[in-house]
Write a protein that holds these residues in place. Structure first.
Motif, PDB file in Angstrom:
ATOM      1  N   ARG A 168       0.812  -1.224   0.000  1.00 51.87           N
ATOM      2  CA  ARG A 168       0.000   0.000   0.000  1.00 51.87           C
ATOM      3  C   ARG A 168       0.839   1.265   0.000  1.00 51.87           C
ATOM      4  O   ARG A 168       0.297   2.381  -0.039  1.00 51.87           O
ATOM      5  CB  ARG A 168      -0.925  -0.011   1.218  1.00 51.87           C
ATOM      6  CG  ARG A 168      -1.962  -1.133   1.175  1.00 51.87           C
ATOM      7  CD  ARG A 168      -2.655  -1.309   2.501  1.00 51.87           C
ATOM      8  NE  ARG A 168      -3.579  -2.453   2.475  1.00 51.87           N
ATOM      9  CZ  ARG A 168      -4.134  -2.997   3.546  1.00 51.87           C
ATOM     10  NH1 ARG A 168      -3.849  -2.506   4.758  1.00 51.87           N
ATOM     11  NH2 ARG A 168      -4.954  -4.014   3.427  1.00 51.87           N
ATOM     12  N   ALA A 169       2.154   1.128   0.041  1.00 53.86           N
ATOM     13  CA  ALA A 169       3.032   2.295   0.087  1.00 53.86           C
ATOM     14  C   ALA A 169       3.039   3.021  -1.254  1.00 53.86           C
ATOM     15  O   ALA A 169       2.744   2.436  -2.304  1.00 53.86           O
ATOM     16  CB  ALA A 169       4.448   1.865   0.449  1.00 53.86           C
ATOM     17  N   THR A 170       3.355   4.298  -1.225  1.00 58.13           N
ATOM     18  CA  THR A 170       3.488   5.069  -2.453  1.00 58.13           C
ATOM     19  C   THR A 170       4.585   4.455  -3.326  1.00 58.13           C
ATOM     20  O   THR A 170       5.702   4.249  -2.852  1.00 58.13           O
ATOM     21  CB  THR A 170       3.855   6.533  -2.128  1.00 58.13           C
ATOM     22  OG1 THR A 170       2.833   7.086  -1.297  1.00 58.13           O
ATOM     23  CG2 THR A 170       3.975   7.358  -3.403  1.00 58.13           C
ATOM     24  N   PRO A 171       4.297   4.162  -4.588  1.00 60.87           N
ATOM     25  CA  PRO A 171       5.278   3.484  -5.442  1.00 60.87           C
ATOM     26  C   PRO A 171       6.288   4.443  -6.062  1.00 60.87           C
ATOM     27  O   PRO A 171       6.314   4.662  -7.275  1.00 60.87           O
ATOM     28  CB  PRO A 171       4.397   2.821  -6.499  1.00 60.87           C
ATOM     29  CG  PRO A 171       3.236   3.743  -6.635  1.00 60.87           C
ATOM     30  CD  PRO A 171       2.980   4.299  -5.252  1.00 60.87           C
ATOM     31  N   ASP A 172       7.132   4.999  -5.227  1.00 61.69           N
ATOM     32  CA  ASP A 172       8.096   5.987  -5.698  1.00 61.69           C
ATOM     33  C   ASP A 172       9.548   5.556  -5.483  1.00 61.69           C
ATOM     34  O   ASP A 172      10.477   6.333  -5.695  1.00 61.69           O
ATOM     35  CB  ASP A 172       7.863   7.332  -5.001  1.00 61.69           C
ATOM     36  CG  ASP A 172       7.892   7.219  -3.473  1.00 61.69           C
ATOM     37  OD1 ASP A 172       8.203   6.124  -2.950  1.00 61.69           O
ATOM     38  OD2 ASP A 172       7.590   8.229  -2.799  1.00 61.69           O
ATOM     39  N   GLY A 173       9.738   4.297  -5.054  1.00 57.88           N
ATOM     40  CA  GLY A 173      11.090   3.804  -4.834  1.00 57.88           C
ATOM     41  C   GLY A 173      11.619   4.041  -3.438  1.00 57.88           C
ATOM     42  O   GLY A 173      12.750   3.629  -3.135  1.00 57.88           O
ATOM     43  N   TYR A 174      10.819   4.662  -2.580  1.00 61.47           N
ATOM     44  CA  TYR A 174      11.296   4.981  -1.233  1.00 61.47           C
ATOM     45  C   TYR A 174      10.736   4.051  -0.161  1.00 61.47           C
ATOM     46  O   TYR A 174      11.042   4.199   1.011  1.00 61.47           O
ATOM     47  CB  TYR A 174      11.009   6.452  -0.897  1.00 61.47           C
ATOM     48  CG  TYR A 174      11.878   7.372  -1.711  1.00 61.47           C
ATOM     49  CD1 TYR A 174      13.212   7.589  -1.366  1.00 61.47           C
ATOM     50  CD2 TYR A 174      11.397   7.980  -2.860  1.00 61.47           C
ATOM     51  CE1 TYR A 174      14.036   8.409  -2.119  1.00 61.47           C
ATOM     52  CE2 TYR A 174      12.205   8.798  -3.641  1.00 61.47           C
ATOM     53  CZ  TYR A 174      13.537   9.003  -3.254  1.00 61.47           C
ATOM     54  OH  TYR A 174      14.351   9.806  -4.017  1.00 61.47           O
ATOM     55  N   THR A 175       9.907   3.094  -0.587  1.00 65.75           N
ATOM     56  CA  THR A 175       9.482   2.005   0.294  1.00 65.75           C
ATOM     57  C   THR A 175       9.626   0.702  -0.468  1.00 65.75           C
ATOM     58  O   THR A 175       9.019   0.524  -1.532  1.00 65.75           O
ATOM     59  CB  THR A 175       8.030   2.168   0.761  1.00 65.75           C
ATOM     60  OG1 THR A 175       7.877   3.405   1.460  1.00 65.75           O
ATOM     61  CG2 THR A 175       7.643   1.028   1.713  1.00 65.75           C
ATOM     62  N   LEU A 176      10.446  -0.203   0.061  1.00 63.66           N
ATOM     63  CA  LEU A 176      10.701  -1.492  -0.547  1.00 63.66           C
ATOM     64  C   LEU A 176      10.431  -2.580   0.483  1.00 63.66           C
ATOM     65  O   LEU A 176      10.234  -2.282   1.663  1.00 63.66           O
ATOM     66  CB  LEU A 176      12.154  -1.584  -1.034  1.00 63.66           C
ATOM     67  CG  LEU A 176      12.645  -0.463  -1.948  1.00 63.66           C
ATOM     68  CD1 LEU A 176      14.152  -0.586  -2.154  1.00 63.66           C
ATOM     69  CD2 LEU A 176      11.910  -0.483  -3.285  1.00 63.66           C
ATOM     70  N   MET A 177      10.443  -3.836   0.056  1.00 62.02           N
ATOM     71  CA  MET A 177      10.274  -4.949   0.994  1.00 62.02           C
ATOM     72  C   MET A 177      11.277  -6.046   0.686  1.00 62.02           C
ATOM     73  O   MET A 177      11.464  -6.406  -0.479  1.00 62.02           O
ATOM     74  CB  MET A 177       8.863  -5.522   0.932  1.00 62.02           C
ATOM     75  CG  MET A 177       8.651  -6.681   1.922  1.00 62.02           C
ATOM     76  SD  MET A 177       6.952  -7.282   2.031  1.00 62.02           S
ATOM     77  CE  MET A 177       6.845  -8.307   0.562  1.00 62.02           C
ATOM     78  N   LEU A 178      11.931  -6.531   1.733  1.00 61.04           N
ATOM     79  CA  LEU A 178      12.740  -7.740   1.609  1.00 61.04           C
ATOM     80  C   LEU A 178      11.805  -8.890   1.960  1.00 61.04           C
ATOM     81  O   LEU A 178      11.496  -9.123   3.130  1.00 61.04           O
ATOM     82  CB  LEU A 178      13.957  -7.690   2.539  1.00 61.04           C
ATOM     83  CG  LEU A 178      15.122  -8.659   2.254  1.00 61.04           C
ATOM     84  CD1 LEU A 178      14.767 -10.100   2.525  1.00 61.04           C
ATOM     85  CD2 LEU A 178      15.609  -8.512   0.819  1.00 61.04           C
ATOM     86  N   GLY A 179      11.323  -9.582   0.949  1.00 59.21           N
ATOM     87  CA  GLY A 179      10.297 -10.588   1.160  1.00 59.21           C
ATOM     88  C   GLY A 179      10.837 -12.000   1.263  1.00 59.21           C
ATOM     89  O   GLY A 179      11.852 -12.346   0.645  1.00 59.21           O
ATOM     90  N   ALA A 180      10.165 -12.814   2.067  1.00 59.55           N
ATOM     91  CA  ALA A 180      10.409 -14.257   2.098  1.00 59.55           C
ATOM     92  C   ALA A 180       9.501 -14.852   1.030  1.00 59.55           C
ATOM     93  O   ALA A 180       8.349 -15.206   1.291  1.00 59.55           O
ATOM     94  CB  ALA A 180      10.093 -14.813   3.482  1.00 59.55           C
TER      95      ALA A 180
END
Length: 324
Positions: A82-94
């Motif tokens: 749900r984060a703004t898709p601007d490159g400033y919120t990412l996720m290290l996903g399993a």
């Protein structure tokens, strides 16, 4: 009609008509938040922190790890999606666990394929099939024969319902024709304690979690679960090589961004991630966690995610597991 998140991504991609190369060069201009959807101290968290430190150095902006644990990784994944898709919120996903959740949970709260775009793979952690030393089997065929001859004597431990460890046992049942029931635990630690004590005698767990017990002789390794022999347990043959066709399980990890993140940003992050994964410092840090680094393109990461989702959905359906 574009929703708000996709509209923001489209506008960000235009970046006031700047050429793509200029936009990528300008990014990042402020710190980046890296959401880790699990508690501190676990494999996903440690991988995230290793990657964050290296990206901070190469990008010239801090990459700050934010742990958002809960609901088997779903809480953090929902926040990242749900984060703004601007490159400033990412996720290290399993990635393996998230892929399982797509079918294991009725309402995970996010769609791994629709809500995220992969930056690239980080690496994978292999699993091993271990038994208590009292089990009179040293190979997969011997173990399968023993279980079939004494079905009421064997169950397998798992570190939690819906985990890769749990579904490894279900995949084993499906491929080997056994019907071992699962004994669920709240985490690998309690399960391992009972394994070493002999209260339960069969378990799939990550190689880092079992290695010290195998070396000490308190558990016996029967097989590893990769397509190839693990560099961390080179003396242990794979289940596939012992006749269990199609038995392949790895716990995959990767860097994801919300859908709509500008392509120049994704390209820059992919290049920096791959460079980080090939550095000696990062390789050594990941090796301590049993992680095999896997530099990739976004396309390769997307293909892996697709195959994981399909694989686990098919297994859950075939095993008759009802979504929670």
């Amino acid at each position: 009609m574009l929703d708000r998140r996709h509209l923001i991504g489209a506008l960000a991609g235009l970046s006031l008509a700047l050429p793509a190369t200029a936009f990528a060069q300008a990014y990042p201009q402020k710190p980046i938040t890296l959401i880790v959807p699990y508690a501190p101290g676990g494999a996903t968290d440690i991988i995230g922190r290793v990657v964050a430190e290296e990206l901070s150095n190469s990008l010239g902006q801090r990459v700050v790890v934010e742990n958002r644990a809960g609901a088997g990784g779903n809480v953090g994944a929902q926040a990242a999606a749900r984060a703004t898709p601007d490159g400033y919120t990412l996720m290290l996903g399993a990635l393996t666990s998230h892929s399982i959740n797509m079918s294991f949970q009725a309402k995970p709260g996010f769609d791994l394929k629709k809500d995220f775009v992969p930056v690239g793979l980080a690496g994978n952690v292999g699993l091993a099939l271990v038994v208590h030393p009292s089990v009179q089997a040293k190979t997969v065929p011997e173990l399968v024969a023993l279980i079939k001859a004494n079905p009421s004597d064997f169950s397998y431990a798992s570190s939690g319902q819906g985990s890769p460890q749990h579904l490894s046992g279900e995949l084993f049942n499906l491929k080997a024709g056994t019907k071992m029931p699962v004994v669920p635990y709240r985490g690998s630690g309690p399960a391992m304690t009972d394994m070493v004590g002999g209260q339960v005698k069969i378990m799939f767990d990550t190689i880092p979690a079992v290695l010290q017990h195998v070396k000490a002789g308190s558990l016996r390794a029967i097989a590893t679960t990769g397509r190839k022999t693990s560099p961390f347990m080179p003396e242990t043959p794979t289940a596939i090589s012992q006749g269990l066709d199609g038995f392949e399980v790895s716990s995959w990890f990767g860097l994801l961004a919300p859908t709509g993140t500008p392509q120049p940003v994704l390209d820059k992050l992919n290049a920096e991630l791959n460079k980080a994964l090939q550095s000696t410092k990062v390789k050594e840090a990941l090796a301590l966690q049993g992680v095999d680094p896997k530099p990739s393109t976004p396309g390769e990461a997307s293909k892996l995610i697709e195959s994981e989702i399909t694989k686990w959905a098919d297994l859950i359906k075939a095993s008759g597991i009802k979504p929670e």
